[in-house]
Design an enzyme around this catalytic site. Sequence first.
Site, PDB file in Angstrom:
ATOM      1  N   HIS A 119       1.195  -1.506  -0.037  1.00 27.46           N
ATOM      2  CA  HIS A 119      -0.495  -0.017  -0.355  1.00 27.46           C
ATOM      3  C   HIS A 119       1.171   0.911  -0.108  1.00 27.46           C
ATOM      4  O   HIS A 119       1.758   1.318   0.555  1.00 27.46           O
ATOM      5  CB  HIS A 119      -0.538   0.157   1.080  1.00 27.46           C
ATOM      6  N   ASP A 166      -8.466  -5.195  -0.114  1.00 20.90           N
ATOM      7  CA  ASP A 166      -8.089  -6.249  -1.210  1.00 20.90           C
ATOM      8  C   ASP A 166      -8.254  -7.567  -1.317  1.00 20.90           C
ATOM      9  O   ASP A 166      -8.218  -8.652  -1.702  1.00 20.90           O
ATOM     10  CB  ASP A 166      -7.692  -5.419  -2.477  1.00 20.90           C
TER      11      ASP A 166
HETATM   12  C1  SDX Z   1      -6.294   0.222  -3.083  1.00 18.82           C
HETATM   13  O1  SDX Z   1      -4.562   4.473  -2.180  1.00 18.82           O
HETATM   14  C2  SDX Z   1      -4.795   4.000  -1.907  1.00 18.82           C
HETATM   15  O2  SDX Z   1      -6.192   3.919  -0.976  1.00 18.82           O
HETATM   16  C3  SDX Z   1      -6.304   2.723  -2.390  1.00 18.82           C
HETATM   17  C4  SDX Z   1      -7.137   2.059  -1.326  1.00 18.82           C
HETATM   18  C5  SDX Z   1      -8.246   2.964  -1.510  1.00 18.82           C
HETATM   19  O3  SDX Z   1      -8.946   2.435   0.427  1.00 18.82           O
HETATM   20  O4  SDX Z   1      -8.856   3.525  -2.021  1.00 18.82           O
HETATM   21  O5  SDX Z   1      -6.238   1.247  -0.608  1.00 18.82           O
HETATM   22  C6  SDX Z   1      -7.490   0.471  -2.235  1.00 18.82           C
HETATM   23  O6  SDX Z   1      -6.078  -0.158  -4.118  1.00 18.82           O
HETATM   24  C7  SDX Z   1      -5.489  -1.186  -2.070  1.00 18.82           C
HETATM   25  C8  SDX Z   1      -4.060  -1.853  -3.554  1.00 18.82           C
HETATM   26  C9  SDX Z   1      -4.567  -2.467  -4.198  1.00 18.82           C
HETATM   27  N1  SDX Z   1      -3.714  -3.060  -5.352  1.00 18.82           N
HETATM   28  C10 SDX Z   1      -3.232  -4.168  -4.974  1.00 18.82           C
HETATM   29  O7  SDX Z   1      -3.360  -4.450  -3.938  1.00 18.82           O
HETATM   30  C11 SDX Z   1      -1.554  -4.534  -6.074  1.00 18.82           C
HETATM   31  C12 SDX Z   1      -0.390  -4.853  -5.284  1.00 18.82           C
HETATM   32  N2  SDX Z   1      -0.173  -3.402  -4.918  1.00 18.82           N
HETATM   33  C13 SDX Z   1       0.808  -2.778  -5.500  1.00 18.82           C
HETATM   34  O8  SDX Z   1       0.813  -2.987  -6.779  1.00 18.82           O
HETATM   35  C14 SDX Z   1       0.804  -1.966  -4.400  1.00 18.82           C
HETATM   36  O9  SDX Z   1       1.602  -2.789  -3.930  1.00 18.82           O
HETATM   37  C15 SDX Z   1       0.555  -0.638  -5.085  1.00 18.82           C
HETATM   38  C16 SDX Z   1       0.332  -0.696  -6.284  1.00 18.82           C
HETATM   39  C17 SDX Z   1      -0.604  -0.823  -4.275  1.00 18.82           C
HETATM   40  C18 SDX Z   1       1.063   0.450  -3.754  1.00 18.82           C
HETATM   41  O10 SDX Z   1       2.253   0.432  -5.441  1.00 18.82           O
HETATM   42  P1  SDX Z   1       3.093   1.771  -4.696  1.00 18.82           P
HETATM   43  O11 SDX Z   1       3.440   3.251  -2.924  1.00 18.82           O
HETATM   44  O12 SDX Z   1       3.703   2.694  -6.206  1.00 18.82           O
HETATM   45  O13 SDX Z   1       4.901   1.541  -4.070  1.00 18.82           O
HETATM   46  P2  SDX Z   1       5.633   0.757  -5.162  1.00 18.82           P
HETATM   47  O14 SDX Z   1       4.724   0.296  -6.309  1.00 18.82           O
HETATM   48  O15 SDX Z   1       6.965   2.004  -5.362  1.00 18.82           O
HETATM   49  O16 SDX Z   1       6.534  -0.371  -4.792  1.00 18.82           O
HETATM   50  C19 SDX Z   1       7.325  -0.135  -3.549  1.00 18.82           C
HETATM   51  C20 SDX Z   1       8.041  -1.326  -2.752  1.00 18.82           C
HETATM   52  C21 SDX Z   1       8.888  -1.897  -4.485  1.00 18.82           C
HETATM   53  O17 SDX Z   1      10.337  -2.317  -4.951  1.00 18.82           O
HETATM   54  P3  SDX Z   1      11.494  -2.083  -4.854  1.00 18.82           P
HETATM   55  O18 SDX Z   1      12.031  -1.365  -5.968  1.00 18.82           O
HETATM   56  O19 SDX Z   1      11.668  -1.029  -3.933  1.00 18.82           O
HETATM   57  O20 SDX Z   1      12.556  -2.568  -4.733  1.00 18.82           O
HETATM   58  O21 SDX Z   1       7.586  -2.747  -3.085  1.00 18.82           O
HETATM   59  C22 SDX Z   1       7.284  -3.843  -3.738  1.00 18.82           C
HETATM   60  C23 SDX Z   1       7.729  -2.486  -5.508  1.00 18.82           C
HETATM   61  O22 SDX Z   1       8.589  -3.803  -6.526  1.00 18.82           O
HETATM   62  N3  SDX Z   1       5.894  -3.674  -3.923  1.00 18.82           N
HETATM   63  C24 SDX Z   1       6.075  -5.057  -4.603  1.00 18.82           C
HETATM   64  C25 SDX Z   1       4.162  -4.737  -4.264  1.00 18.82           C
HETATM   65  N4  SDX Z   1       4.098  -3.829  -4.140  1.00 18.82           N
HETATM   66  C26 SDX Z   1       5.382  -2.949  -3.652  1.00 18.82           C
HETATM   67  N5  SDX Z   1       6.302  -6.404  -4.983  1.00 18.82           N
HETATM   68  C27 SDX Z   1       4.993  -7.793  -5.035  1.00 18.82           C
HETATM   69  N6  SDX Z   1       4.299  -7.690  -4.779  1.00 18.82           N
HETATM   70  C28 SDX Z   1       3.266  -6.406  -4.252  1.00 18.82           C
HETATM   71  N7  SDX Z   1       2.082  -6.609  -4.235  1.00 18.82           N
END
Ligand code: SDX
Length: 427
Positions: A304, A361
């Site tokens: 998140h 989710d």
């Molecule tokens: C919602 O914003 C909100 O409040 C949203 C929400 C709401 O109520 O409105 O809470 C609802 O959208 C919840 C999130 C649902 N999405 C998912 O579950 C999809 C999977 N999650 C990710 O794609 C990710 O965690 C996000 C999109 C939710 C957040 O992404 P960020 O904040 O942009 O983080 P990032 O992509 O920069 O990741 C930081 C690091 C990265 O690694 P590094 O390059 O730093 O080494 O964490 C890793 C990412 O690769 N990472 C993950 C991961 N989520 C982040 N690695 C593997 N699996 C994951 N799910």
Amino acid sequence: MDDFVTLTYNGQEIKLPVAIGTEGEKAIDISTLRRDTGFITLDPGYANTGSCSSAITYMDGEQGILRYRGIPVDQLAEHATFKETAYLLINGKLPNREQLTRFSVMLNDNSLVHEDMRTFFSNFPRMSHPMGILSAMVNALRSFYPELNTLEEEINLTMTRLLAKVRTMAAMSYKISRGHKVIYPRPDLTYCENFLNMMFDTPVKPYEINRAAVNALRVFWILHADHEQNCSTSAVRVVGSARVNLYAAISSGIAALWGPLHGGANQAVIEMMTKIHEEGGNFKKAIERAKDKNDPFRLMGFGHRVYKTYDPRAKIMKKMCDELLESLQINDPLLDLAKELEEVARKDSYFIDHNLYPNIDFYSGIVLRAIGIPTNMFTVMFAIGRLPGWIAQWKESLDDPQWKICRPRQVYTGNQEYNFVPIHARG
Ligand code: SDX
């Protein structure tokens, strides 16, 4: 504590005011930065940028705190109706008995959809995604309900019409996509009961209101009702800032929520779990793929932008899964799989180091499956829950004297000026 920060660059110094929120969050107010220094800021994805001041929802991502207008979300999930929560978000306080009655009557009186809209629904290709249909049909509401005479009437009735009709539209879309008879809302049913009845009642098998399912839906929608400046809420605020009508602004929020990185994750989690289950339940491969930098695969339902600890909503949703499945006497293998996966992932150094925990989710799809909602409607369910929050945030921006059209700047990295070359000279 200083109420300003000092920036220095090439001997030039500028003081910028510090804005401090109710819970002590601090922000550097850069609204005069370009005028005073010629500089802009750069923050892809706005991870460090506040777009507004807001009094609606407070989140603490480190502590895992979530409050709507100051009330902890777990108390609302325990004691409130979704209607009360919607009223709280939009009006800033819980309704008294008279206000709640008036709100209920308004929602009931506006819960029908213009009959001509049914031809719209029936002309979508059968395999259309319900989020695409919902976004289009919410936008189409302006065509059926033209602008009202006074701004106050326009705002209040449009907000009520959206809240009242969104359930009817979602259920109507579902019924028509299956060639089933459309079921109308009933004045004797609550907000949540009405939706389930419109979804599952049929002329040959009347729907029997199931208390456990109604309660699960109530909690589901309360947990989704608002979440400060998330992607889809920001879309509603940005589109609304051009002073377009509320239907169009909400339609843009639905489009943003559809994305698998945002609200579409609830559908993606179940699809991911179903695939793991069908391939024998070995989730370790999914975990390894999620950790592989060269693999675009993400563990859906984990991580998140704000929560760097357990999403407080996911905790409630996980508990709701156990209670609902026991009450309905359902054994869903995906729940056991999700719990095992969570346990292993949370002990893995990659997830620990990246502060990756289950978000709302991760378990929400299990609840929806148990209620009988089809997987491709999961994000529609998220949208219905989030609608009061979108409306509240849009209205707050309308009432904000500092609010103006959203128009970010950029750092240009393209070609410097060069002259046009006619086709004959281009080789
Ligand atoms: C919602 O914003 C909100 O409040 C949203 C929400 C709401 O109520 O409105 O809470 C609802 O959208 C919840 C999130 C649902 N999405 C998912 O579950 C999809 C999977 N999650 C990710 O794609 C990710 O965690 C996000 C999109 C939710 C957040 O992404 P960020 O904040 O942009 O983080 P990032 O992509 O920069 O990741 C930081 C690091 C990265 O690694 P590094 O390059 O730093 O080494 O964490 C890793 C990412 O690769 N990472 C993950 C991961 N989520 C982040 N690695 C593997 N699996 C994951 N799910």
